[in-house]
Design an enzyme around this catalytic site. Structure first.
Site, PDB file in Angstrom:
ATOM      1  N   ASP A 175     -23.842  -9.616 -16.493  1.00 30.40           N
ATOM      2  CA  ASP A 175     -23.289 -10.819 -17.109  1.00 30.40           C
ATOM      3  C   ASP A 175     -21.819 -10.660 -17.472  1.00 30.40           C
ATOM      4  O   ASP A 175     -21.298 -11.326 -18.356  1.00 30.40           O
ATOM      5  CB  ASP A 175     -24.108 -11.204 -18.353  1.00 30.40           C
ATOM      6  CG  ASP A 175     -24.144 -10.088 -19.382  1.00 30.40           C
ATOM      7  OD1 ASP A 175     -23.682  -8.968 -19.066  1.00 30.40           O
ATOM      8  OD2 ASP A 175     -24.629 -10.329 -20.502  1.00 30.40           O
TER       9      ASP A 175
ATOM     10  N   HIS B 207      -1.061   2.759   0.111  1.00 30.47           N
ATOM     11  CA  HIS B 207      -1.598   2.038  -1.038  1.00 30.47           C
ATOM     12  C   HIS B 207      -2.686   2.869  -1.721  1.00 30.47           C
ATOM     13  O   HIS B 207      -3.809   2.422  -1.925  1.00 30.47           O
ATOM     14  CB  HIS B 207      -2.130   0.666  -0.619  1.00 30.47           C
ATOM     15  CG  HIS B 207      -1.038  -0.338  -0.397  1.00 30.47           C
ATOM     16  ND1 HIS B 207      -1.267  -1.636  -0.029  1.00 30.47           N
ATOM     17  CD2 HIS B 207       0.313  -0.232  -0.498  1.00 30.47           C
ATOM     18  CE1 HIS B 207      -0.111  -2.280   0.082  1.00 30.47           C
ATOM     19  NE2 HIS B 207       0.857  -1.442  -0.188  1.00 30.47           N
TER      20      HIS B 207
ATOM     21  N   ASP C  16       4.371   3.608  -7.240  1.00 30.29           N
ATOM     22  CA  ASP C  16       4.651   2.219  -6.829  1.00 30.29           C
ATOM     23  C   ASP C  16       3.906   1.357  -7.825  1.00 30.29           C
ATOM     24  O   ASP C  16       2.718   1.078  -7.662  1.00 30.29           O
ATOM     25  CB  ASP C  16       4.160   2.017  -5.390  1.00 30.29           C
ATOM     26  CG  ASP C  16       4.440   0.614  -4.866  1.00 30.29           C
ATOM     27  OD1 ASP C  16       4.767  -0.273  -5.679  1.00 30.29           O
ATOM     28  OD2 ASP C  16       4.320   0.410  -3.649  1.00 30.29           O
TER      29      ASP C  16
ATOM     30  N   ASP D 110       7.901  -5.437  -8.040  1.00 32.39           N
ATOM     31  CA  ASP D 110       7.323  -4.463  -7.097  1.00 32.39           C
ATOM     32  C   ASP D 110       8.333  -3.324  -6.968  1.00 32.39           C
ATOM     33  O   ASP D 110       9.334  -3.468  -6.267  1.00 32.39           O
ATOM     34  CB  ASP D 110       7.076  -5.166  -5.747  1.00 32.39           C
ATOM     35  CG  ASP D 110       6.269  -4.299  -4.783  1.00 32.39           C
ATOM     36  OD1 ASP D 110       5.823  -3.215  -5.193  1.00 32.39           O
ATOM     37  OD2 ASP D 110       6.106  -4.727  -3.624  1.00 32.39           O
TER      38      ASP D 110
ATOM     39  N   HIS E  47       5.769   0.985   7.973  1.00 29.90           N
ATOM     40  CA  HIS E  47       5.709  -0.365   7.381  1.00 29.90           C
ATOM     41  C   HIS E  47       7.074  -1.038   7.435  1.00 29.90           C
ATOM     42  O   HIS E  47       8.087  -0.409   7.727  1.00 29.90           O
ATOM     43  CB  HIS E  47       5.189  -0.294   5.936  1.00 29.90           C
ATOM     44  CG  HIS E  47       6.014   0.561   5.017  1.00 29.90           C
ATOM     45  ND1 HIS E  47       7.256   0.189   4.533  1.00 29.90           N
ATOM     46  CD2 HIS E  47       5.771   1.793   4.482  1.00 29.90           C
ATOM     47  CE1 HIS E  47       7.715   1.138   3.729  1.00 29.90           C
ATOM     48  NE2 HIS E  47       6.844   2.134   3.696  1.00 29.90           N
TER      49      HIS E  47
ATOM     50  N   HIS F 110       9.465  -7.680   1.899  1.00 29.40           N
ATOM     51  CA  HIS F 110       8.574  -8.842   1.829  1.00 29.40           C
ATOM     52  C   HIS F 110       9.022  -9.669   0.639  1.00 29.40           C
ATOM     53  O   HIS F 110       9.643  -9.148  -0.294  1.00 29.40           O
ATOM     54  CB  HIS F 110       7.110  -8.404   1.701  1.00 29.40           C
ATOM     55  CG  HIS F 110       6.817  -7.508   0.533  1.00 29.40           C
ATOM     56  ND1 HIS F 110       6.726  -7.963  -0.760  1.00 29.40           N
ATOM     57  CD2 HIS F 110       6.628  -6.156   0.452  1.00 29.40           C
ATOM     58  CE1 HIS F 110       6.475  -6.944  -1.573  1.00 29.40           C
ATOM     59  NE2 HIS F 110       6.422  -5.829  -0.867  1.00 29.40           N
TER      60      HIS F 110
ATOM     61  N   HIS G 157       3.157 -10.037  -2.587  1.00 22.62           N
ATOM     62  CA  HIS G 157       3.593 -10.290  -1.209  1.00 22.62           C
ATOM     63  C   HIS G 157       3.731 -11.803  -1.061  1.00 22.62           C
ATOM     64  O   HIS G 157       2.804 -12.495  -0.675  1.00 22.62           O
ATOM     65  CB  HIS G 157       2.593  -9.719  -0.193  1.00 22.62           C
ATOM     66  CG  HIS G 157       2.514  -8.219  -0.234  1.00 22.62           C
ATOM     67  ND1 HIS G 157       1.472  -7.504   0.278  1.00 22.62           N
ATOM     68  CD2 HIS G 157       3.367  -7.290  -0.740  1.00 22.62           C
ATOM     69  CE1 HIS G 157       1.681  -6.200   0.090  1.00 22.62           C
ATOM     70  NE2 HIS G 157       2.818  -6.051  -0.534  1.00 22.62           N
TER      71      HIS G 157
ATOM     72  N   GLU H 272      12.384  -1.629   0.642  1.00 23.30           N
ATOM     73  CA  GLU H 272      11.541  -0.465   0.359  1.00 23.30           C
ATOM     74  C   GLU H 272      11.308   0.433   1.577  1.00 23.30           C
ATOM     75  O   GLU H 272      10.178   0.552   2.060  1.00 23.30           O
ATOM     76  CB  GLU H 272      10.192  -0.918  -0.208  1.00 23.30           C
ATOM     77  CG  GLU H 272       9.479  -1.996   0.596  1.00 23.30           C
ATOM     78  CD  GLU H 272       8.073  -2.275   0.070  1.00 23.30           C
ATOM     79  OE1 GLU H 272       7.331  -1.313  -0.159  1.00 23.30           O
ATOM     80  OE2 GLU H 272       7.735  -3.452  -0.091  1.00 23.30           O
TER      81      GLU H 272
ATOM     82  N   TYR I 287       6.914   9.246   5.328  1.00 24.19           N
ATOM     83  CA  TYR I 287       5.658   9.860   4.866  1.00 24.19           C
ATOM     84  C   TYR I 287       5.250  10.936   5.861  1.00 24.19           C
ATOM     85  O   TYR I 287       5.008  10.634   7.041  1.00 24.19           O
ATOM     86  CB  TYR I 287       4.565   8.793   4.770  1.00 24.19           C
ATOM     87  CG  TYR I 287       5.053   7.546   4.048  1.00 24.19           C
ATOM     88  CD1 TYR I 287       4.986   7.439   2.658  1.00 24.19           C
ATOM     89  CD2 TYR I 287       5.646   6.494   4.766  1.00 24.19           C
ATOM     90  CE1 TYR I 287       5.477   6.324   2.005  1.00 24.19           C
ATOM     91  CE2 TYR I 287       6.142   5.368   4.117  1.00 24.19           C
ATOM     92  CZ  TYR I 287       6.057   5.284   2.737  1.00 24.19           C
ATOM     93  OH  TYR I 287       6.555   4.174   2.096  1.00 24.19           O
TER      94      TYR I 287
ATOM     95  N   ARG J 230       9.118   6.840  -1.001  1.00 22.77           N
ATOM     96  CA  ARG J 230       9.462   5.417  -0.870  1.00 22.77           C
ATOM     97  C   ARG J 230      10.356   5.079  -2.056  1.00 22.77           C
ATOM     98  O   ARG J 230      10.119   5.570  -3.169  1.00 22.77           O
ATOM     99  CB  ARG J 230       8.190   4.551  -0.874  1.00 22.77           C
ATOM    100  CG  ARG J 230       8.467   3.058  -0.808  1.00 22.77           C
ATOM    101  CD  ARG J 230       7.270   2.243  -0.327  1.00 22.77           C
ATOM    102  NE  ARG J 230       6.142   2.188  -1.226  1.00 22.77           N
ATOM    103  CZ  ARG J 230       4.977   2.805  -1.025  1.00 22.77           C
ATOM    104  NH1 ARG J 230       4.794   3.545   0.053  1.00 22.77           N
ATOM    105  NH2 ARG J 230       3.993   2.706  -1.905  1.00 22.77           N
TER     106      ARG J 230
ATOM    107  N   GLU K 209      11.805   1.577  -3.773  1.00 20.75           N
ATOM    108  CA  GLU K 209      11.609   0.123  -3.640  1.00 20.75           C
ATOM    109  C   GLU K 209      12.278  -0.621  -4.785  1.00 20.75           C
ATOM    110  O   GLU K 209      12.027  -0.336  -5.960  1.00 20.75           O
ATOM    111  CB  GLU K 209      10.103  -0.176  -3.644  1.00 20.75           C
ATOM    112  CG  GLU K 209       9.788  -1.658  -3.582  1.00 20.75           C
ATOM    113  CD  GLU K 209       8.299  -1.954  -3.386  1.00 20.75           C
ATOM    114  OE1 GLU K 209       7.477  -1.133  -3.829  1.00 20.75           O
ATOM    115  OE2 GLU K 209       7.992  -3.000  -2.796  1.00 20.75           O
TER     116      GLU K 209
HETATM  117  N1  GLY Z   1       3.211  -2.437  -3.884  1.00 20.29           N
HETATM  118  C1  GLY Z   1       2.898  -2.883  -2.599  1.00 20.29           C
HETATM  119  C2  GLY Z   1       4.079  -2.960  -1.731  1.00 20.29           C
HETATM  120  O1  GLY Z   1       5.046  -2.278  -1.952  1.00 20.29           O
HETATM  121  O2  GLY Z   1       4.158  -3.766  -0.845  1.00 20.29           O
HETATM  122 MN    MN Z   2       6.504  -3.921  -1.773  1.00 19.64          MN
HETATM  123 MN    MN Z   3       5.410  -1.616  -3.933  1.00 14.84          MN
END
Ligand code: GLY
Ligand code: MN
Ligand code: MN
Length: 467
Positions: free
Chosen positions: A67, A282, A299, A310, A382, A386, A393, A409, A413, A430, A432
């Site tokens: 519940d 992720h 991140d 982000d 990647h 974005h 996103h 970003e 890796y 990374r 960002e």
């Molecule tokens: N935190 C997810 C990305 O960097 O797109």
């Molecule tokens: Mn991002």
């Molecule tokens: Mn991110």
């Protein structure tokens, strides 16, 4: 030595008091205004083709276990257009005025009725009067008033909805359920016949994506606030991290600063990966014990009144980058700096990515980590950017223009077992940041957290209650 304060310095010193004063009000009072939402509804209507109706549903409550439900998270398009954060609600926007339940207009909102016994358990439901008062909307009804006779789609050629899947809204939404939203969706389904099916080339989804890609000033204020809260969290982790801490303890430091500053939630599950976990894009489990010599890729970003930042920083757990870590880190930093230079109104939104690809391809080739350009994706799999806003996103315009907000970003890796010298293994980096395009160039909304090796190592030496 104390000096007489200039007016500017006096003003800057006063800012923390302004922030305190805002926090001192009983509840937050810096939400998007009713005028903002009214303006967004008008902009949607303006872009709708003749003889159409746009239909927007609130999110449903989702069960977690037994519940206990998941914390409610509103559908972002619905929030953009209304500000209302309740389930079981539906907004209709008609291109031409119609009459619904005796009221003539173009906008009609159906909401949950008040329910004292439920409100005793889960808090206040606004009801019709509450919604009218808070969001300055006129044509508000309860969802049980939405009946066959309430809908007049006779003058409508096309029904526009983001939820029109398999041509049956109710199948997508509620799956024939008996909850108020499913019932409204089923009624709409029954009313949609033949040529009223959605116009695929101009769906309401496209309209919303176009509008949401360019942020209004009120939205930019909230994204900037989310970014600034996020950088405070990153700086606290940089100062507080030490060998022997776990990834989830680094996450706890970060998220403490989000909550402390009024962020309702993290904008997305916090990613705190150390050593080999820096290479999982992720990674969200955050369970590992961090060792001397590891990197930590954080991140993590706050959401504030619906808008997410982000932000990623990659830092050495012991406060000092190893020579190999520093080489890879500075290559990513150079890629990010090159990408920033292309963040300009009029540039295609993939220009920053192309710049980052050029720098990283050249750098990895020089280090002997890749032999051909095609291998780049092994280590940089990647995109660089974005859009950012209500969704982490979010839509990004094809051509950058003032008001676009997006991430830059780049990353490299190198998981263990990679086909390169072992000295590079376990290095995932990374960096960002959140970029706003302005009339004169760009503004880095997350500049409050250091990016260079020297600045990060300096911050690591600062005092912290966590070490
Ligand atoms: N935190 C997810 C990305 O960097 O797109
Ligand atoms: Mn991002
Ligand atoms: Mn991110």
């Amino acid at each position: 030595m104390l000096r007489k304060l200039t007016p500017l310095v006096s003003f800057l010193l006063f800012i923390p008091m302004l922030i305190e004063a805002q926090q001192a009000s009983e509840y937050p009072n810096d939400y998007l205004s009713p005028a903002f939402h009214a303006g967004r509804r008008a902009a949607v209507r303006e872009m709708m083709p003749k003889n159409t109706v746009g239909i927007f549903f609130a999110s449903q409550v989702r069960n977690r276990n037994n519940d206990v439900d998941f914390q409610f998270a509103q559908n972002k398009n619905f929030y953009y257009l209304t500000g209302l954060e309740e389930p079981n609600s539906m907004l209709l926007i008609f291109k031409e005025p119609v009459t619904v339940l005796g009221k003539t207009g173009t906008e009609f909102l159906f909401v949950q009725p008040r329910n004292p016994s439920r409100e005793m358990w889960t808090g206040k439901i606004l009801g019709v009067e509450g919604v009218q008062e808070l969001y300055k909307l006129d044509n508000v009804f309860t969802h049980d008033q939405f009946t066959y006779t309430a809908i007049d789609l006779s003058k409508v050629d096309s029904v526009l909805t983001t939820l029109y899947s398999e041509n049956i809204i109710s199948k997508y939404y509620g799956r024939g359920g008996s909850d108020p939203l499913s019932k409204m969706a089923q009624l709409i389904d029954s009313a949609i016949t033949g040529n009223k099916k959605p116009n695929a080339s101009r769906t309401i989804g496209n309209i919303l994506r176009t509008l949401r890609a360019i942020k209004q000033p009120e939205e930019i204020t909230l994204i900037a606030k989310a970014a600034s809260i996020s950088t405070e969290g990153h700086n606290a982790v940089m100062k507080g991290i030490k060998t022997g801490m776990t990834e989830y303890q680094a996450q706890a430091i970060m998220e403490y600063y989000f909550k402390k500053n009024g962020s309702e939630y993290p904008g997305y599950p916090s990613i705190n990966g150390s050593a080999e976990n820096t290479c999982v894009l992720h990674y969200e489990t955050n369970q590992r014990l961090m060792k001397d010599g590891d990197l930590l890729l954080s991140d993590c970003a706050a959401e504030y009144h619906g808008y997410s930042a982000d932000v990623t920083r990659t830092i050495p757990v012991n406060g000092k980058f190893s020579p190999a870590q520093k080489i890879i880190y500075e290559l990513v930093l150079e890629a990010q700096d090159s990408a920033f230079l292309l963040c300009k109104s009029g540039n295609a939104s993939n220009e920053p990515h192309k710049a980052a690809v050029r720098v990283i391809t050249r750098g990895l080739t020089k280090l002997g980590i890749i032999a051909t350009d095609a291998e780049l994706r092994t280590y940089f799999p990647h995109g660089t950017s974005h859009g950012l806003g209500l969704d982490v996103h979010d839509p990004n315009p094809g051509i950058l223009q003032t008001g676009a907000v997006f991430t830059v970003e780049p990353g490299i890796y190198i998981p263990p077992g990679s086909k390169c010298d072992k000295k590079w293994w376990n290095i995932g980096v990374r960096i960002e940041d959140d970029i706003l395009i302005t009339d004169t160039g760009y503004q880095n909304l997350s500049a409050g957290s250091p990016r260079t090796v020297a600045e990060i190592e300096k911050m690591a030496k600062q005092k912290s209650i966590f070490k």
